[in-house]
Design a protein around this motif. Structure first.
Motif, PDB file in Angstrom:
ATOM      1  N   LYS A 196       0.690  -1.149  -0.123  1.00 28.41           N
ATOM      2  CA  LYS A 196       0.135   0.317  -0.451  1.00 28.41           C
ATOM      3  C   LYS A 196       1.084   1.274  -0.062  1.00 28.41           C
ATOM      4  N   TRP A 197       1.918   1.346   1.146  1.00 22.42           N
ATOM      5  CA  TRP A 197       3.088   2.181   0.837  1.00 22.42           C
ATOM      6  C   TRP A 197       3.458   2.792  -0.321  1.00 22.42           C
ATOM      7  N   GLU A 198       3.628   0.987  -0.823  1.00 21.81           N
ATOM      8  CA  GLU A 198       4.464   1.481  -2.604  1.00 21.81           C
ATOM      9  C   GLU A 198       3.392   2.059  -3.821  1.00 21.81           C
ATOM     10  N   THR A 199       2.022   2.237  -2.733  1.00 20.27           N
ATOM     11  CA  THR A 199       1.472   2.518  -4.360  1.00 20.27           C
ATOM     12  C   THR A 199       1.079   3.732  -3.676  1.00 20.27           C
ATOM     13  N   GLU A 200       1.400   3.836  -3.084  1.00 24.44           N
ATOM     14  CA  GLU A 200       0.734   5.906  -2.353  1.00 24.44           C
ATOM     15  C   GLU A 200       1.923   6.162  -2.644  1.00 24.44           C
ATOM     16  N   LEU A 201       3.301   5.569  -2.494  1.00 27.62           N
ATOM     17  CA  LEU A 201       4.279   6.042  -2.534  1.00 27.62           C
ATOM     18  C   LEU A 201       4.177   6.824  -4.389  1.00 27.62           C
ATOM     19  N   GLN A 202       4.306   5.605  -5.221  1.00 29.28           N
ATOM     20  CA  GLN A 202       3.910   5.886  -6.466  1.00 29.28           C
ATOM     21  C   GLN A 202       3.114   7.518  -6.811  1.00 29.28           C
ATOM     22  N   ALA A 203       1.741   6.492  -6.299  1.00 32.50           N
ATOM     23  CA  ALA A 203       0.812   7.743  -6.619  1.00 32.50           C
ATOM     24  C   ALA A 203       1.184   9.420  -5.977  1.00 32.50           C
ATOM     25  N   LEU A 204       1.732   9.145  -4.767  1.00 31.01           N
ATOM     26  CA  LEU A 204       2.319  10.485  -5.122  1.00 31.01           C
ATOM     27  C   LEU A 204       3.982  10.887  -5.708  1.00 31.01           C
ATOM     28  N   ARG A 205       4.205  10.555  -6.728  1.00 25.04           N
ATOM     29  CA  ARG A 205       5.576  10.562  -7.408  1.00 25.04           C
ATOM     30  C   ARG A 205       4.772  11.403  -8.485  1.00 25.04           C
ATOM     31  N   GLU A 206       3.706  10.170  -9.195  1.00 25.33           N
ATOM     32  CA  GLU A 206       3.316  10.756 -10.168  1.00 25.33           C
ATOM     33  C   GLU A 206       2.142  12.169  -9.851  1.00 25.33           C
ATOM     34  N   ASN A 207       1.929  12.066  -8.558  1.00 24.67           N
ATOM     35  CA  ASN A 207       1.247  13.622  -8.081  1.00 24.67           C
ATOM     36  C   ASN A 207       2.277  14.622  -8.337  1.00 24.67           C
ATOM     37  N   ASN A 208       3.550  14.216  -8.172  1.00 23.95           N
ATOM     38  CA  ASN A 208       4.485  15.633  -8.029  1.00 23.95           C
ATOM     39  C   ASN A 208       4.736  15.581  -9.171  1.00 23.95           C
ATOM     40  N   VAL A 209       4.866  14.437 -10.179  1.00 22.60           N
ATOM     41  CA  VAL A 209       5.000  15.073 -11.617  1.00 22.60           C
ATOM     42  C   VAL A 209       4.195  16.023 -12.391  1.00 22.60           C
ATOM     43  N   ARG A 210       2.720  15.329 -12.162  1.00 22.50           N
ATOM     44  CA  ARG A 210       1.949  16.568 -12.474  1.00 22.50           C
ATOM     45  C   ARG A 210       1.672  17.670 -11.677  1.00 22.50           C
ATOM     46  N   LEU A 211       2.267  17.425 -10.152  1.00 22.11           N
ATOM     47  CA  LEU A 211       2.359  18.989 -10.299  1.00 22.11           C
ATOM     48  C   LEU A 211       3.584  19.859 -10.531  1.00 22.11           C
ATOM     49  N   GLY A 212       4.506  19.008 -10.927  1.00 24.61           N
ATOM     50  CA  GLY A 212       5.535  20.139 -11.487  1.00 24.61           C
ATOM     51  C   GLY A 212       4.750  20.472 -13.259  1.00 24.61           C
ATOM     52  N   ASP A 213       4.688  19.759 -13.942  1.00 26.16           N
ATOM     53  CA  ASP A 213       3.986  19.793 -15.065  1.00 26.16           C
ATOM     54  C   ASP A 213       2.824  21.631 -14.832  1.00 26.16           C
ATOM     55  N   THR A 214       2.372  21.525 -13.574  1.00 22.36           N
ATOM     56  CA  THR A 214       1.026  22.092 -13.791  1.00 22.36           C
ATOM     57  C   THR A 214       1.739  23.667 -13.478  1.00 22.36           C
ATOM     58  N   LEU A 215       3.071  23.123 -12.558  1.00 23.43           N
ATOM     59  CA  LEU A 215       3.487  24.776 -12.165  1.00 23.43           C
ATOM     60  C   LEU A 215       4.356  24.959 -13.102  1.00 23.43           C
ATOM     61  N   GLN A 216       5.283  24.003 -13.801  1.00 21.69           N
ATOM     62  CA  GLN A 216       5.975  24.749 -15.390  1.00 21.69           C
ATOM     63  C   GLN A 216       4.629  25.831 -15.934  1.00 21.69           C
ATOM     64  N   GLU A 217       3.514  24.852 -16.387  1.00 18.17           N
ATOM     65  CA  GLU A 217       2.486  25.926 -17.429  1.00 18.17           C
ATOM     66  C   GLU A 217       2.016  26.447 -15.817  1.00 18.17           C
ATOM     67  N   ALA A 218       1.746  26.870 -14.955  1.00 14.36           N
ATOM     68  CA  ALA A 218       1.501  28.169 -14.432  1.00 14.36           C
ATOM     69  C   ALA A 218       2.669  28.867 -13.895  1.00 14.36           C
ATOM     70  N   ASN A 219       3.448  29.009 -14.142  1.00 12.98           N
ATOM     71  CA  ASN A 219       5.086  29.980 -14.335  1.00 12.98           C
ATOM     72  C   ASN A 219       4.685  30.536 -15.886  1.00 12.98           C
ATOM     73  N   SER A 220       4.514  29.411 -16.603  1.00  7.08           N
ATOM     74  CA  SER A 220       3.758  30.235 -17.755  1.00  7.08           C
ATOM     75  C   SER A 220       3.501  30.779 -18.030  1.00  7.08           C
ATOM     76  N   SER A 221       2.360  30.554 -17.593  1.00  5.12           N
ATOM     77  CA  SER A 221       0.601  30.947 -17.285  1.00  5.12           C
ATOM     78  C   SER A 221       1.115  32.198 -16.631  1.00  5.12           C
ATOM     79  N   VAL A 222       1.609  32.791 -15.577  1.00  7.20           N
ATOM     80  CA  VAL A 222       2.136  34.294 -14.388  1.00  7.20           C
ATOM     81  C   VAL A 222       2.907  34.677 -15.733  1.00  7.20           C
ATOM     82  N   GLU A 223       4.282  34.364 -16.806  1.00  7.30           N
ATOM     83  CA  GLU A 223       4.313  35.465 -17.268  1.00  7.30           C
ATOM     84  C   GLU A 223       3.487  35.884 -18.222  1.00  7.30           C
ATOM     85  N   LYS A 224       2.871  34.842 -18.518  1.00  5.91           N
ATOM     86  CA  LYS A 224       1.514  35.185 -19.359  1.00  5.91           C
ATOM     87  C   LYS A 224       1.503  37.203 -19.035  1.00  5.91           C
TER      88      LYS A 224
END
Length: 368
Positions: A196-224
């Motif tokens: 369970k912890w491994e699945t949760e860790l994997q989900a957290l990693r995926e969420n981190n990746v998503r958050l990074g992507d969204t953060l990059q998009e947010a940064n680009s949108s912030v520049e705009k």
């Protein structure tokens, strides 16, 4: 629980319906205390309304402090904090700024202590879970080692004690089996937890990746948005300048309107004055037509006045002569008065003499 800090304040709670207005929880200042529970390692803020002691007292604050709470100073003598467990917001009104500052400092200290207690409890749970996993992994080998070491233990027991003592030291197979089964279930549970912890860790990693992507998009949108905001600011400045110019123009227009209004009022006043002057002129014209008649009347009146003055002079002369005659008559009247007085005096003397004669005659008659 033991009190660690005590103060007095007016207690308020947020209105549950409006969530805006404060509702007083006490009619007067009550005691507000920090309590520490050593068994649970927790901190609470407790306040009891002492005015209701006849009914056993009334608890108006029972708030357990968590690391997520914050105490906010909304004014010089008022502070508040939100309690999600009680689903309300508490407010305290103090008599001075020093009391509020002390309460806020104590709140921060208790908050830090609660955070340390939570971290320690998390570390204990993590160490206990790791210890259970390690004990579950090491138990079979120890059981094998214990099974292999049985002859040596038997030898040691035979050397050190009787057969009964040997039997008592040898473990029962059923007990070992139950212990092994229990350890196996614990290992399976720990493995399932690890999965369970491994699945949760994997989900957290995926969420981190998503958050990074969204953060990059947010940064680009912030520049705009920054560029758009800069353009909007420039437009805003230009619009503000235009608005200021229009306001100046509007002010000038308003001044002109006021001047026009004043001028219209003045024109109306002048028109009314002109109408009044025209009416006066018409009246004067009418009076000018009557002037010849008035002149004739004045001439006749002046002739009559002259005649009256002549008659007045004649009457004055007559009055003067009459006054002279009156004065003469007055003098004559005075002279007549004096003569009449003299005559009266003589008459009185004569009457007295006649009276005396009468009395003498009466006396003579009586004698005769």
């Amino acid at each position: 629980e033991q009190p660690i800090f005590t103060t007095r304040a007016h207690v308020f709670q947020i209105d549950p319906t409006t969530k805006k207005n404060w509702v007083p929880a006490s009619k007067q200042a009550v005691t507000v205390s920090y309590f520490y529970d050593s068994t649970r390692n927790s901190y609470r803020i407790i306040s009891v309304d002492g005015s209701k002691a006849s009914r056993g007292g009334c608890v108006i604050i029972n708030s357990t402090i968590t690391p997520n709470m914050t105490f906010t100073k909304t004014s010089q003598k008022f502070g508040q904090w939100a309690d999600s467990r009680a689903n309300t917001v508490f407010g305290l009104g103090f008599a001075s700024e020093q009391q509020l500052a002390k309460f806020a400092e104590k709140f921060q200290e208790v908050k830090e202590a609660a955070k340390l207690a939570r971290d320690k409890s998390q570390e204990k749970t993590e160490t206990s879970s790791n210890y259970s996993q390690e004990s579950g992994r090491e138990t079979p080998s120890t059981n094998q080692e214990s099974g292999r070491a049985t002859p040596s233990t038997n030898k040691a027991s035979s050397m050190n004690g009787t057969d009964d003592e040997k039997i008592s030291h040898v473990p029962d197979n059923t007990v070992l089996k139950s212990e092994n089964d229990r350890l196996k279930t614990a290992i399976e549970q720990s493995n399932s937890n690890v999965k369970k912890w491994e699945t949760e860790l994997q989900a957290l990693r995926e969420n981190n990746v998503r958050l990074g992507d969204t953060l990059q998009e947010a940064n680009s949108s912030v520049e705009k948005w920054k560029t758009q905001a800069a353009a909007c600011q420039e437009e805003n400045t230009t619009l503000k300048k235009k608005i200021s110019e229009l306001e100046v123009q509007c002010k000038e227009m308003n001044k002109e309107k006021e001047r026009n209004a004043q001028l219209t009022v003045r024109v109306q006043q002048l028109e009314t004055e002109i109408q009044d002057k025209e009416q006066e002129l018409e009246n004067l014209r009418k009076q000018a037509e009557i002037i010849p008649q008035l002149m004739a009347e004045c001439e006749s009146v002046s002739a009559k006045l002259q005649a009256a003055e002549l008659a007045n002079k004649e009457s004055r002369g007559k009055v003067a002569t009459l006054q002279g005659e009156v004065e003469d008559s007055r003098q004559k009247h005075g002279h007549m008065k004096t003569e009449l007085k003299k005559f009266m005096d003589v008459l009185d003397g004569k009457i007295d003499e006649l009276h005396e004669v009468r009395q003498g005659l009466s006396k003579l008659g009586i004698d005769n």
